[in-house]
Design a protein around this motif. Structure first.
Motif, PDB file in Angstrom:
ATOM      1  N   SER A 102       0.852  -1.193   0.000  1.00 58.93           N
ATOM      2  CA  SER A 102       0.000   0.000   0.000  1.00 58.93           C
ATOM      3  C   SER A 102       0.884   1.238   0.000  1.00 58.93           C
ATOM      4  N   ASP A 103       0.286   2.340  -0.104  1.00 59.62           N
ATOM      5  CA  ASP A 103       0.871   3.673  -0.055  1.00 59.62           C
ATOM      6  C   ASP A 103       2.036   3.843  -1.021  1.00 59.62           C
ATOM      7  N   TRP A 104       2.941   4.708  -0.699  1.00 52.87           N
ATOM      8  CA  TRP A 104       4.059   5.058  -1.570  1.00 52.87           C
ATOM      9  C   TRP A 104       4.956   3.870  -1.877  1.00 52.87           C
ATOM     10  N   ARG A 105       5.002   2.888  -0.971  1.00 50.68           N
ATOM     11  CA  ARG A 105       5.878   1.725  -1.177  1.00 50.68           C
ATOM     12  C   ARG A 105       5.430   0.896  -2.381  1.00 50.68           C
ATOM     13  N   GLN A 106       4.134   0.801  -2.606  1.00 55.46           N
ATOM     14  CA  GLN A 106       3.648   0.079  -3.781  1.00 55.46           C
ATOM     15  C   GLN A 106       4.139   0.761  -5.060  1.00 55.46           C
ATOM     16  N   ASP A 107       4.051   2.083  -5.094  1.00 60.13           N
ATOM     17  CA  ASP A 107       4.513   2.823  -6.274  1.00 60.13           C
ATOM     18  C   ASP A 107       6.006   2.618  -6.507  1.00 60.13           C
ATOM     19  N   VAL A 108       6.802   2.646  -5.439  1.00 59.30           N
ATOM     20  CA  VAL A 108       8.251   2.468  -5.561  1.00 59.30           C
ATOM     21  C   VAL A 108       8.573   1.081  -6.086  1.00 59.30           C
ATOM     22  N   VAL A 109       7.977   0.048  -5.503  1.00 63.75           N
ATOM     23  CA  VAL A 109       8.284  -1.326  -5.921  1.00 63.75           C
ATOM     24  C   VAL A 109       7.784  -1.583  -7.340  1.00 63.75           C
ATOM     25  N   ARG A 110       6.622  -1.067  -7.689  1.00 60.59           N
ATOM     26  CA  ARG A 110       6.121  -1.217  -9.059  1.00 60.59           C
ATOM     27  C   ARG A 110       7.093  -0.570 -10.050  1.00 60.59           C
ATOM     28  N   HIS A 111       7.598   0.606  -9.695  1.00 62.43           N
ATOM     29  CA  HIS A 111       8.533   1.321 -10.565  1.00 62.43           C
ATOM     30  C   HIS A 111       9.850   0.543 -10.694  1.00 62.43           C
ATOM     31  N   ILE A 112      10.374   0.043  -9.589  1.00 65.49           N
ATOM     32  CA  ILE A 112      11.613  -0.744  -9.620  1.00 65.49           C
ATOM     33  C   ILE A 112      11.421  -1.983 -10.478  1.00 65.49           C
ATOM     34  N   ASP A 113      10.315  -2.687 -10.292  1.00 64.71           N
ATOM     35  CA  ASP A 113      10.027  -3.885 -11.085  1.00 64.71           C
ATOM     36  C   ASP A 113       9.996  -3.554 -12.574  1.00 64.71           C
ATOM     37  N   ALA A 114       9.346  -2.464 -12.929  1.00 62.51           N
ATOM     38  CA  ALA A 114       9.253  -2.069 -14.340  1.00 62.51           C
ATOM     39  C   ALA A 114      10.629  -1.713 -14.901  1.00 62.51           C
ATOM     40  N   LEU A 115      11.440  -1.003 -14.112  1.00 67.56           N
ATOM     41  CA  LEU A 115      12.777  -0.636 -14.582  1.00 67.56           C
ATOM     42  C   LEU A 115      13.647  -1.867 -14.809  1.00 67.56           C
ATOM     43  N   VAL A 116      13.637  -2.796 -13.855  1.00 66.64           N
ATOM     44  CA  VAL A 116      14.458  -4.000 -13.993  1.00 66.64           C
ATOM     45  C   VAL A 116      13.980  -4.820 -15.190  1.00 66.64           C
ATOM     46  N   THR A 117      12.672  -4.954 -15.330  1.00 59.05           N
ATOM     47  CA  THR A 117      12.110  -5.732 -16.444  1.00 59.05           C
ATOM     48  C   THR A 117      12.486  -5.112 -17.786  1.00 59.05           C
TER      49      THR A 117
END
Length: 142
Positions: free
Chosen positions: A38-53
Motif C-alpha cells: 500500500s501507499d508510496w511503497r507500492q509505487d516504488v516497488v512497481r517502478h523498480i520492477d518495471a525498470l528492472v524488467t
C-alpha cells in the motif's frame, strides 16, 4: 439454507508492511507481492520492477522469503526487494563488486543495499547502471 460467500482472505502483512506471499517463480508472484503493498511503497516497488524488467531482457523473477528476487537463470539472483516501514530496501547480492558500490553496507560478505524512501526518491540513472552491472555478474544461489 442460503449459501455463504466467504471473503478472500487478506494478505498478511509482516513487520514493516512487507506482505507474506507464497514462494513462487515467475512474474505472477511478484505482481501479487506488489498488489499487496500500500501507499508510496507500492509505487516504488512497481517502478523498480518495471525498470528492472525493461533494462534486463529475459530477467527471471521469483518470490522467496516474502521478497521479490531478480536473476538471469532462475536459480541465482542479482537483486532482491524487501519493504521496511520507512524505506524500500533494494539488495544487490554482489553489490561490493559494483563500481561505484550501492551506498549501504551489509553484514553479508558481498551484498550492498540501496534504500528508497518517500523523501529520497530513486536516482533512476544510478539505479539502472547498478542493475545492468549486477545482471552481468554471477548471481547468488538462494
Amino acid at each position: 439454507m442460503p449459501s455463504r460467500k466467504t471473503a478472500k482472505p487478506a494478505v498478511k502483512l509482516l513487520a514493516g508492511g512487507n506482505p507474506q506471499i507464497a514462494k513462487g517463480h515467475g512474474d505472477a508472484p511478484v505482481q501479487a507481492y506488489i498488489a499487496a503493498l500500500s501507499d508510496w511503497r507500492q509505487d516504488v516497488v512497481r517502478h523498480i520492477d518495471a525498470l528492472v524488467t525493461r533494462e534486463v531482457p529475459g530477467v527471471r523473477k521469483a518470490v522467496k522469503w516474502n521478497s521479490p528476487l531478480y536473476g538471469m537463470d532462475g536459480e541465482t539472483w542479482f537483486l532482491g526487494i524487501h519493504v521496511m516501514t520507512r524505506y524500500v530496501k533494494v539488495a544487490f547480492f554482489n553489490g561490493k563488486s559494483l563500481d561505484p558500490m550501492p551506498p549501504v553496507d551489509s553484514k553479508t560478505a558481498h551484498a550492498r543495499y540501496l534504500h528508497v524512501s518517500e523523501q529520497d526518491p530513486l536516482d533512476e540513472a544510478g539505479f539502472l547502471a547498478w542493475v545492468r552491472a549486477a545482471s552481468e555478474a554471477p548471481g547468488e544461489r538462494m
